[in-house]
Enzyme design. Structure first.
Site, PDB file in Angstrom:
ATOM      1  N   THR A 158       0.865  -1.185   0.000  1.00  0.00           N
ATOM      2  CA  THR A 158       0.000   0.000   0.000  1.00  0.00           C
ATOM      3  C   THR A 158       0.898   1.230   0.000  1.00  0.00           C
ATOM      4  O   THR A 158       1.362   1.665  -1.042  1.00  0.00           O
ATOM      5  CB  THR A 158      -0.970   0.001   1.194  1.00  0.00           C
ATOM      6  OG1 THR A 158      -0.247  -0.251   2.408  1.00  0.00           O
ATOM      7  CG2 THR A 158      -2.042  -1.065   1.012  1.00  0.00           C
ATOM      8  N   LYS A 184       4.117  -7.113   3.699  1.00  0.00           N
ATOM      9  CA  LYS A 184       3.861  -5.698   3.442  1.00  0.00           C
ATOM     10  C   LYS A 184       3.526  -5.037   4.759  1.00  0.00           C
ATOM     11  O   LYS A 184       3.021  -5.675   5.687  1.00  0.00           O
ATOM     12  CB  LYS A 184       2.728  -5.510   2.435  1.00  0.00           C
ATOM     13  CG  LYS A 184       1.339  -5.947   2.875  1.00  0.00           C
ATOM     14  CD  LYS A 184       0.533  -4.997   3.725  1.00  0.00           C
ATOM     15  CE  LYS A 184       0.445  -3.627   3.119  1.00  0.00           C
ATOM     16  NZ  LYS A 184      -0.326  -2.699   4.047  1.00  0.00           N
ATOM     17  N   THR A 195       0.570  -4.770  12.494  1.00  0.00           N
ATOM     18  CA  THR A 195      -0.347  -4.420  11.418  1.00  0.00           C
ATOM     19  C   THR A 195       0.334  -4.612  10.088  1.00  0.00           C
ATOM     20  O   THR A 195       1.167  -3.824   9.687  1.00  0.00           O
ATOM     21  CB  THR A 195      -0.815  -2.975  11.556  1.00  0.00           C
ATOM     22  OG1 THR A 195      -1.370  -2.827  12.838  1.00  0.00           O
ATOM     23  CG2 THR A 195      -1.831  -2.646  10.508  1.00  0.00           C
ATOM     24  N   GLU A 281       5.982   4.579   7.462  1.00  0.00           N
ATOM     25  CA  GLU A 281       5.617   5.739   6.659  1.00  0.00           C
ATOM     26  C   GLU A 281       6.434   6.969   7.058  1.00  0.00           C
ATOM     27  O   GLU A 281       6.408   7.406   8.205  1.00  0.00           O
ATOM     28  CB  GLU A 281       4.126   6.021   6.792  1.00  0.00           C
ATOM     29  CG  GLU A 281       3.285   4.957   6.093  1.00  0.00           C
ATOM     30  CD  GLU A 281       1.807   5.096   6.357  1.00  0.00           C
ATOM     31  OE1 GLU A 281       1.033   4.572   5.546  1.00  0.00           O
ATOM     32  OE2 GLU A 281       1.429   5.702   7.375  1.00  0.00           O
ATOM     33  N   ASN A 403      -0.324  10.421   5.842  1.00  0.00           N
ATOM     34  CA  ASN A 403      -1.615  10.002   6.394  1.00  0.00           C
ATOM     35  C   ASN A 403      -2.685  11.079   6.328  1.00  0.00           C
ATOM     36  O   ASN A 403      -3.879  10.783   6.347  1.00  0.00           O
ATOM     37  CB  ASN A 403      -1.419   9.524   7.838  1.00  0.00           C
ATOM     38  CG  ASN A 403      -0.814   8.144   7.874  1.00  0.00           C
ATOM     39  OD1 ASN A 403      -1.486   7.149   7.657  1.00  0.00           O
ATOM     40  ND2 ASN A 403       0.495   8.081   8.082  1.00  0.00           N
ATOM     41  N   THR A 408      -6.468  10.634  -0.779  1.00  0.00           N
ATOM     42  CA  THR A 408      -6.403  11.462  -1.974  1.00  0.00           C
ATOM     43  C   THR A 408      -5.173  11.175  -2.804  1.00  0.00           C
ATOM     44  O   THR A 408      -5.013  11.731  -3.868  1.00  0.00           O
ATOM     45  CB  THR A 408      -6.400  12.965  -1.587  1.00  0.00           C
ATOM     46  OG1 THR A 408      -5.302  13.224  -0.715  1.00  0.00           O
ATOM     47  CG2 THR A 408      -7.678  13.349  -0.909  1.00  0.00           C
TER      48      THR A 408
END
Length: 408
Positions: A158, A184, A195, A281, A403, A408
Site C-alpha cells: 500500500t 507488506k 499491522t 511511513e 496520512n 487522496t
C-alpha cells in the site's frame, strides 16, 4: 546462491517467497489502484499444512473471517489471494459474500478446494470490493506474463516504499529445506498482531498443530514486537504454508531438529518484521530497543514496546537528540514494575544512565550516533536474566503528510 551463514542455516541471496520447492506467485493490475499492481497470488503445487495468526482488532475484516473458517476445516492451504487498495473491512454481510466469492472463483481457477484458498485484503476501510475487477484479476492468475514473485511482492503493498522478502536454507533429515517469506506493512503498524500482511513458505513437512504453536511463539517474538504508529489494523494476517515436498520426517516438537527449524523460522520472521519497521511511513531510521535484565521475557517485551511506541522517543531519534529522559519516562509508564535505582540506559555503546542517574557523556557523540540510519537503544533493568527486543522507526514530518492525504 548461499551468501551468509547463521550457523544452523544460510541466507539465500535474492531469496523470496517462492524459493522453497513447489511454490509460484504472481501479480497484476486489476484496477483497484490507479496504476500499481494491486492483485496478487501465492500457490503451492500440492495442499500444504498451514497455520495463521490474525489481528486482535475487534473489527476483523471479512477476508480474515473467511480465511480462519477455511483453515479450521483441515489446517491446509494451497492458494493465497491478496488485493491491495481496498481492505474489505467494515463491509458487513456484503464483505463476507465478496470474500467468499473471491475464494470460490480462485479455487475454480487454480483447481483447488475452496477451503484451501486464503483471501486477504489491505487498503481503505469501509469500501466494498468492485467484484468485476477482482474477477478480472482471478482470470489472469495463470497468464505467464503475470507470474513472478516480484509481482506478488509489489501487488500486496500500500504505502510501502519497498518490498519485503527473504529466504534461508537449512539441512533437516539430510534434506535441504528452504523457508521463504514476503510481507507488506508501512503504516498502521502496532501489534497485537503487527499491522501487516506476512506470508512464509517452506518445502518442509510439518505437523499442523506443531506448526501453529511455532508460528504463535515466533510471532510473539518478532511481528508482535514492531510498531510504527501505534495503530492496530483490521486486516493483519500472518500465514505459513509447509508443503512437504522435500519429504523429510514430519516436523513436530519431538523431532530432534525441531528447534533448528523454529530458529530459522524465527529469523525469517524477524527479518521481515525489521524490514516493515524500517519502511514505516515517512521513516528515515530503524530503531531497535534491547531490554536486558528483565524479570521475565514478558516483562522485557512490555518495557521494550513502551519505549519503541513512544512518540517522544521516536521524535527525538528523528532529530538526533540524545534526550535519554524520554526513554526513562517510557520505561516508567510501561506498567511493568521496575526499580528506578537499578536501571541503566545506553545509546548504542554510550552509557547515558546508570542506576537511574545521569551519566556525563559527550552530547555531540550521542547526536552523531543517532544520525545513523539504524540505531540501538539498550535498557538494562538489572532485575533478572530475561531479554526482549522491539523494533520501530522515527516519527517524521512525512508521516503526517502521508496520512493526512491517504485517501487522496
Amino acid at each position: 546462491m548461499l551468501v551468509k551463514s547463521k550457523s544452523e542455516f544460510q541466507l539465500l541471496k535474492d531469496g523470496h517467497v517462492t524459493s522453497p520447492k513447489g511454490f509460484t506467485a504472481g501479480g497484476m493490475h486489476c484496477g483497484l489502484r490507479k496504476s500499481k499492481l494491486d492483485f496478487g497470488w501465492l500457490h503451492s503445487e500440492v495442499p500444504a499444512c498451514a497455520a495463521g495468526v490474525y489481528t486482535m482488532n475487534s473489527f476483523q475484516a471479512a477476508p480474515l473471517k473467511v480465511t480462519q473458517e477455511s483453515l479450521a476445516v483441515d489446517q491446509k492451504l494451497q492458494t493465497i489471494v491478496v488485493n491491495s487498495g481496498i481492505a474489505n473491512a467494515c463491509t458487513g454481510a456484503q464483505g463476507i459474500e465478496d470474500a467468499q466469492e473471491t475464494q470460490k472463483l480462485s479455487a475454480a481457477k487454480m483447481n483447488v478446494k475452496q477451503n484451501h484458498v486464503a483471501v486477504a485484503s489491505t487498503g481503505l476501510i469501509g469500501v466494498t470490493l468492485p467484484m468485476e475487477k477482482i474477477e478480472a484479476g482471478i482470470e489472469a492468475m495463470n497468464e505467464p506474463e503475470n507470474q513472478a514473485p516480484e509481482r506478488f511482492e509489489q501487488a500486496i503493498l500500500t504505502t510501502d516504499t519497498i518490498t519485503k522478502t527473504i529466504a534461508v536454507q537449512l539441512e533437516i533429515d539430510g534434506k535441504t529445506i528452504t523457508i521463504g517469506g514476503a510481507a507488506k506493512g508501512s503504516g498502521m503498524i502496532h501489534p497485537n498482531m503487527a499491522t501487516m500482511l506476512a506470508y512464509m513458505t517452506t518445502d518442509a513437512e510439518a505437523e499442523p498443530g506443531s506448526l501453529q504453536n511455532a508460528l504463535r511463539a515466533v510471532t510473539d517474538k518478532t511481528f508482535n514486537m514492531i510498531t510504527v504508529d501505534g495503530d492496530c489494523s483490521t486486516n493483519d494476517t500472518v500465514l505459513v504454508m509447509a508443503n512437504g515436498l522435500q519429504n523429510n520426517e514430519p516436523l513436530n516438537e519431538n523431532h530432534p531438529q525441531w528447534d533448528k527449524f523454529v530458529h530459522a523460522l524465527t529469523y525469517v520472521s524477524e527479518e521481515l518484521a525489521k524490514q516493515i519497521a524500517k519502511d514505516g511511513e515517512g521513516a528515515t531510521k530503524l530503531i531497535e530497543v534491547k531490554v536486558k535484565g528483565a524479570s521475565s521475557e514478558q516483562a522485557g517485551r512490555k518495557v521494550g514496546k513502551a519505549v519503541i511506541s513512544s512518540n517522544l522517543v521516536k521524535s527525538a531519534v528523528y532529530g538526533s537528540d540524545p534526550n535519554w529522559g524520554r526513554i526513562i519516562c517510557a520505561v516508567g509508564y510501561s506498567e511493568e514494575p521496575v526499580n528506578p535505582d537499578k536501571v541503566n540506559v545506553f545509546l548504542g555503546e554510550i552509557p547515558v544512565v546508570k542506576n537511574g542517574l545521569p551519566v556525563d557523556f559527550d552530547e555531540q557523540e550521542g547526536k552523531t550516533y543517532l544520525d545513523q540510519p539504524s540505531v540501538k537503544l539498550t535498557v538494562d533493568l538489572n532485575d533478572g536474566h530475561a531479554e526482549a527486543t522491539a523494533w520501530g522507526c522515527d516519527l517524521t514530518y512525512d508521516y503526517v503528510k502521508i496520512n493526512a492525504s491517504y485517501r487522496t
